[in-house]
Write a protein that holds these residues in place. Structure first.
Motif, PDB file in Angstrom:
ATOM      1  N   GLU A   1       0.796  -1.227   0.000  1.00 51.37           N
ATOM      2  CA  GLU A   1       0.000   0.000   0.000  1.00 51.37           C
ATOM      3  C   GLU A   1       0.835   1.287   0.000  1.00 51.37           C
ATOM      4  OE1 GLU A   1      -3.158   0.096  -0.671  1.00 51.37           O
ATOM      5  OE2 GLU A   1      -3.061  -2.092  -0.843  1.00 51.37           O
ATOM      6  N   PRO A   2       1.950   1.367   0.719  1.00 51.31           N
ATOM      7  CA  PRO A   2       2.740   2.604   0.646  1.00 51.31           C
ATOM      8  C   PRO A   2       3.254   2.905  -0.765  1.00 51.31           C
ATOM      9  CG  PRO A   2       3.342   1.368   2.609  1.00 51.31           C
ATOM     10  CD  PRO A   2       2.469   0.474   1.790  1.00 51.31           C
ATOM     11  N   MET A   3       3.705   1.882  -1.487  1.00 52.33           N
ATOM     12  CA  MET A   3       4.137   2.114  -2.865  1.00 52.33           C
ATOM     13  C   MET A   3       2.955   2.498  -3.746  1.00 52.33           C
ATOM     14  SD  MET A   3       6.426   2.388  -5.192  1.00 52.33           S
ATOM     15  CE  MET A   3       7.934   1.736  -4.473  1.00 52.33           C
ATOM     16  N   ALA A   4       1.806   1.866  -3.531  1.00 54.00           N
ATOM     17  CA  ALA A   4       0.623   2.240  -4.297  1.00 54.00           C
ATOM     18  C   ALA A   4       0.274   3.706  -4.062  1.00 54.00           C
ATOM     19  CB  ALA A   4      -0.556   1.339  -3.915  1.00 54.00           C
ATOM     20  N   ALA A   5       0.420   4.168  -2.820  1.00 54.15           N
ATOM     21  CA  ALA A   5       0.133   5.572  -2.509  1.00 54.15           C
ATOM     22  C   ALA A   5       1.081   6.494  -3.260  1.00 54.15           C
ATOM     23  CB  ALA A   5       0.239   5.804  -1.005  1.00 54.15           C
ATOM     24  N   ILE A   6       2.356   6.114  -3.354  1.00 57.88           N
ATOM     25  CA  ILE A   6       3.323   6.940  -4.080  1.00 57.88           C
ATOM     26  C   ILE A   6       2.973   7.003  -5.561  1.00 57.88           C
ATOM     27  CG2 ILE A   6       5.723   7.119  -4.826  1.00 57.88           C
ATOM     28  CD1 ILE A   6       6.539   5.863  -2.161  1.00 57.88           C
ATOM     29  N   LEU A   7       2.744   5.852  -6.171  1.00 62.07           N
ATOM     30  CA  LEU A   7       2.485   5.820  -7.615  1.00 62.07           C
ATOM     31  C   LEU A   7       1.182   6.533  -7.952  1.00 62.07           C
ATOM     32  CD1 LEU A   7       3.662   2.189  -8.406  1.00 62.07           C
ATOM     33  CD2 LEU A   7       4.975   4.320  -8.513  1.00 62.07           C
ATOM     34  N   ASP A   8       0.165   6.332  -7.122  1.00 59.05           N
ATOM     35  CA  ASP A   8      -1.099   7.037  -7.347  1.00 59.05           C
ATOM     36  C   ASP A   8      -0.923   8.537  -7.142  1.00 59.05           C
ATOM     37  OD1 ASP A   8      -2.298   4.605  -7.846  1.00 59.05           O
ATOM     38  OD2 ASP A   8      -3.213   4.442  -5.847  1.00 59.05           O
ATOM     39  N   GLY A   9      -0.106   8.913  -6.146  1.00 59.52           N
ATOM     40  CA  GLY A   9       0.136  10.330  -5.888  1.00 59.52           C
ATOM     41  C   GLY A   9       0.883  11.000  -7.023  1.00 59.52           C
ATOM     42  N   LEU A  10       1.848  10.322  -7.601  1.00 54.51           N
ATOM     43  CA  LEU A  10       2.571  10.872  -8.750  1.00 54.51           C
ATOM     44  C   LEU A  10       1.622  11.063  -9.929  1.00 54.51           C
ATOM     45  CD1 LEU A  10       5.862   8.745  -8.582  1.00 54.51           C
ATOM     46  CD2 LEU A  10       5.671  11.209  -8.143  1.00 54.51           C
ATOM     47  N   ALA A  11       0.781  10.047 -10.180  1.00 51.71           N
ATOM     48  CA  ALA A  11      -0.158  10.140 -11.295  1.00 51.71           C
ATOM     49  C   ALA A  11      -1.157  11.276 -11.081  1.00 51.71           C
ATOM     50  CB  ALA A  11      -0.883   8.810 -11.468  1.00 51.71           C
ATOM     51  N   ALA A  12      -1.657  11.423  -9.845  1.00 48.45           N
ATOM     52  CA  ALA A  12      -2.630  12.472  -9.549  1.00 48.45           C
ATOM     53  C   ALA A  12      -2.035  13.861  -9.729  1.00 48.45           C
ATOM     54  CB  ALA A  12      -3.169  12.304  -8.132  1.00 48.45           C
ATOM     55  N   ALA A  13      -0.719  13.961  -9.479  1.00 49.95           N
ATOM     56  CA  ALA A  13      -0.036  15.251  -9.636  1.00 49.95           C
ATOM     57  C   ALA A  13       0.417  15.493 -11.065  1.00 49.95           C
ATOM     58  CB  ALA A  13       1.164  15.309  -8.692  1.00 49.95           C
ATOM     59  N   GLY A  14       0.115  14.554 -11.972  1.00 47.69           N
ATOM     60  CA  GLY A  14       0.521  14.707 -13.361  1.00 47.69           C
ATOM     61  C   GLY A  14       2.004  14.534 -13.575  1.00 47.69           C
ATOM     62  N   ARG A  15       2.646  13.822 -12.669  1.00 54.67           N
ATOM     63  CA  ARG A  15       4.093  13.626 -12.769  1.00 54.67           C
ATOM     64  C   ARG A  15       4.400  12.245 -13.326  1.00 54.67           C
ATOM     65  NH1 ARG A  15       6.263  14.618  -6.935  1.00 54.67           N
ATOM     66  NH2 ARG A  15       8.161  13.884  -7.981  1.00 54.67           N
ATOM     67  N   ALA A  16       5.523  12.151 -13.990  1.00 55.46           N
ATOM     68  CA  ALA A  16       5.926  10.887 -14.604  1.00 55.46           C
ATOM     69  C   ALA A  16       6.257   9.853 -13.538  1.00 55.46           C
ATOM     70  CB  ALA A  16       7.143  11.115 -15.501  1.00 55.46           C
ATOM     71  N   LEU A  17       5.964   8.605 -13.835  1.00 54.19           N
ATOM     72  CA  LEU A  17       6.363   7.515 -12.951  1.00 54.19           C
ATOM     73  C   LEU A  17       7.848   7.233 -13.137  1.00 54.19           C
ATOM     74  CD1 LEU A  17       3.329   5.078 -13.371  1.00 54.19           C
ATOM     75  CD2 LEU A  17       3.710   6.807 -11.604  1.00 54.19           C
ATOM     76  N   PRO A  18       8.487   6.646 -12.150  1.00 57.26           N
ATOM     77  CA  PRO A  18       9.938   6.406 -12.246  1.00 57.26           C
ATOM     78  C   PRO A  18      10.273   5.400 -13.341  1.00 57.26           C
ATOM     79  CG  PRO A  18       9.038   5.348 -10.288  1.00 57.26           C
ATOM     80  CD  PRO A  18       7.950   6.220 -10.843  1.00 57.26           C
ATOM     81  N   ASP A  19      11.470   5.568 -13.911  1.00 56.07           N
ATOM     82  CA  ASP A  19      11.972   4.590 -14.870  1.00 56.07           C
ATOM     83  C   ASP A  19      12.392   3.297 -14.181  1.00 56.07           C
ATOM     84  OD1 ASP A  19      11.839   6.346 -17.164  1.00 56.07           O
ATOM     85  OD2 ASP A  19      13.592   7.388 -16.335  1.00 56.07           O
ATOM     86  N   LEU A  20      12.783   3.408 -12.914  1.00 53.28           N
ATOM     87  CA  LEU A  20      13.267   2.251 -12.165  1.00 53.28           C
ATOM     88  C   LEU A  20      12.885   2.402 -10.706  1.00 53.28           C
ATOM     89  CD1 LEU A  20      15.035  -0.347 -11.932  1.00 53.28           C
ATOM     90  CD2 LEU A  20      16.986   1.175 -11.521  1.00 53.28           C
ATOM     91  N   VAL A  21      12.469   1.308 -10.099  1.00 54.59           N
ATOM     92  CA  VAL A  21      12.219   1.258  -8.656  1.00 54.59           C
ATOM     93  C   VAL A  21      13.201   0.260  -8.044  1.00 54.59           C
ATOM     94  CG1 VAL A  21      10.582   0.624  -6.845  1.00 54.59           C
ATOM     95  CG2 VAL A  21       9.794   1.889  -8.862  1.00 54.59           C
ATOM     96  N   VAL A  22      13.911   0.704  -7.024  1.00 56.48           N
ATOM     97  CA  VAL A  22      14.832  -0.148  -6.276  1.00 56.48           C
ATOM     98  C   VAL A  22      14.270  -0.249  -4.867  1.00 56.48           C
ATOM     99  CG1 VAL A  22      17.206  -0.488  -5.492  1.00 56.48           C
ATOM    100  CG2 VAL A  22      16.770   0.713  -7.645  1.00 56.48           C
ATOM    101  N   ALA A  23      13.868  -1.447  -4.453  1.00 53.33           N
ATOM    102  CA  ALA A  23      13.115  -1.539  -3.212  1.00 53.33           C
ATOM    103  C   ALA A  23      13.219  -2.941  -2.620  1.00 53.33           C
ATOM    104  CB  ALA A  23      11.653  -1.154  -3.457  1.00 53.33           C
ATOM    105  N   ASP A  24      12.239  -3.298  -1.815  1.00 55.46           N
ATOM    106  CA  ASP A  24      12.140  -4.622  -1.200  1.00 55.46           C
ATOM    107  C   ASP A  24      10.682  -4.824  -0.795  1.00 55.46           C
ATOM    108  OD1 ASP A  24      11.941  -3.451   1.660  1.00 55.46           O
ATOM    109  OD2 ASP A  24      13.930  -2.763   1.046  1.00 55.46           O
ATOM    110  N   HIS A  25      10.369  -6.014  -0.312  1.00 57.63           N
ATOM    111  CA  HIS A  25       9.034  -6.324   0.199  1.00 57.63           C
ATOM    112  C   HIS A  25       7.937  -5.882  -0.777  1.00 57.63           C
ATOM    113  CE1 HIS A  25      10.268  -6.840   4.725  1.00 57.63           C
ATOM    114  NE2 HIS A  25      10.737  -7.768   3.937  1.00 57.63           N
ATOM    115  N   GLY A  26       6.805  -5.436  -0.212  1.00 54.36           N
ATOM    116  CA  GLY A  26       5.673  -5.046  -1.043  1.00 54.36           C
ATOM    117  C   GLY A  26       5.910  -3.798  -1.861  1.00 54.36           C
ATOM    118  N   TRP A  27       6.887  -2.995  -1.475  1.00 54.44           N
ATOM    119  CA  TRP A  27       7.230  -1.805  -2.264  1.00 54.44           C
ATOM    120  C   TRP A  27       7.690  -2.242  -3.661  1.00 54.44           C
ATOM    121  CZ3 TRP A  27       7.208   3.108   0.340  1.00 54.44           C
ATOM    122  CH2 TRP A  27       7.078   3.042   1.732  1.00 54.44           C
ATOM    123  N   ALA A  28       8.563  -3.252  -3.708  1.00 53.16           N
ATOM    124  CA  ALA A  28       9.061  -3.750  -4.993  1.00 53.16           C
ATOM    125  C   ALA A  28       7.973  -4.507  -5.741  1.00 53.16           C
ATOM    126  CB  ALA A  28      10.269  -4.646  -4.775  1.00 53.16           C
TER     127      ALA A  28
END
Length: 270
Positions: free
Chosen positions: A181-208
């Motif tokens: 859910e935290p990663m979903a909040a980030i990606l949804d927040g970027l989209a809502a702000a009209g900002r591009a999604l990242p080219d690469l995500v470096v993470a772990d657990h549910g974030w990745a």
């Protein structure tokens, strides 16, 4: 590619030296995670418990615990004997280093192409500085480190960036979380702000897992009791899953591993 000073004062180990270090510090080899915990998580994943899917959509493709064990033996190096139910389990350090090499290749591409990168961790007690050092190296090489929108909420907490790494915070404490859910909040927040999604995500657990399921290039670290990311890698959803114990006794034990990773990616001065 721009070069940078080493973000950590740690000599770069050879492959053999790193393998020895991983085993001595129990990042790999005979790890602290017991066999019964591993098998319990494999069984719960196979039974459809989405907590263990780490944001991936596994459908009905992994409903046999033995199939999950087979992938974990191949990609992580856990004991492949299904009769081995309790006691010690293992992570093959050769597979850890092979995963680091694959991860380094993807980081090198990100740096060469000046890509935007988002870093996040659900294991701040163990991996926060691993991700921070990676962010510093990528920024120095010309990458954009994605700044997340402010005011994001998930799982009764707040999603913040600390040292360029997205984390979940509750009550002034950084939380260990497997949730997507935290990663979903980030990606949804970027989209809502009209900002591009990242080219690469470096993470772990549910974030990745969440980022990979959304179709983004995602790489991550995972322990031997977190099979979902390795299944995602096997299916091609996640680009790289590096097997390791993700919370050893001293987080400084990861420093030689990070030095090896960044050197292999061409992100350190010789």
């Amino acid at each position: 590619m721009a070069r940078m000073p080493k973000p950590i004062e740690t000599p770069v180990p050879s492959r053999a030296e790193l393998i020895d270090h991983l085993v001595r510090t129990r990042i790999a080899g005979q790890v602290a995670t017991p066999r019964e915990n591993n098998l319990s998580h494999y069984r719960k994943l196979a039974n459809g418990d989405r907590h263990y899917w780490l944001g991936l959509e596994l459908g009905d493709r992994w409903t046999d615990e033995q199939d999950v064990l087979a992938v974990m033996a191949e990609r992580v190096g856990v004991v492949d004997d299904p009769v081995h139910r309790v006691g010690q389990d293992t992570i093959d350090p050769e597979l850890t280093v092979a995963g680091l090499d694959r991860l380094a290749a993807r980081l090198r591409k990100a740096a060469l192409d000046r890509q935007s990168v988002l870093l996040a961790t659900g294991h701040p007690g163990g991996l926060l500085d691993v991700h921070r050092a990676t962010a510093a190296a990528l920024r120095a090489a010309g990458c954009e480190i994605v700044v997340i929108p402010s005011g994001l909420l998930a799982d009764e907490g707040s999603v913040w960036q600390f040292a360029d790494v997205a984390v979940l915070e509750r009550g002034a404490t950084l939380w260990h979380t497997h949730s997507p859910e935290p990663m979903a909040a980030i990606l949804d927040g970027l989209a809502a702000a009209g900002r591009a999604l990242p080219d690469l995500v470096v993470a772990d657990h549910g974030w990745a897992g969440c980022a990979a399921q959304r179709g983004l290039d995602a790489v991550g670290y995972a322990d031997c009791n977190d099979p979902a990311l390795f299944l995602g890698e096997a299916e091609g959803t996640l680009q790289v899953a590096v097997p390791l114990d993700d919370h050893v006794r001293d987080p400084r034990f990861y420093d030689p591993m990070v030095a090896y990773l960044l050197a292999a990616a061409g992100l350190l001065d010789d």
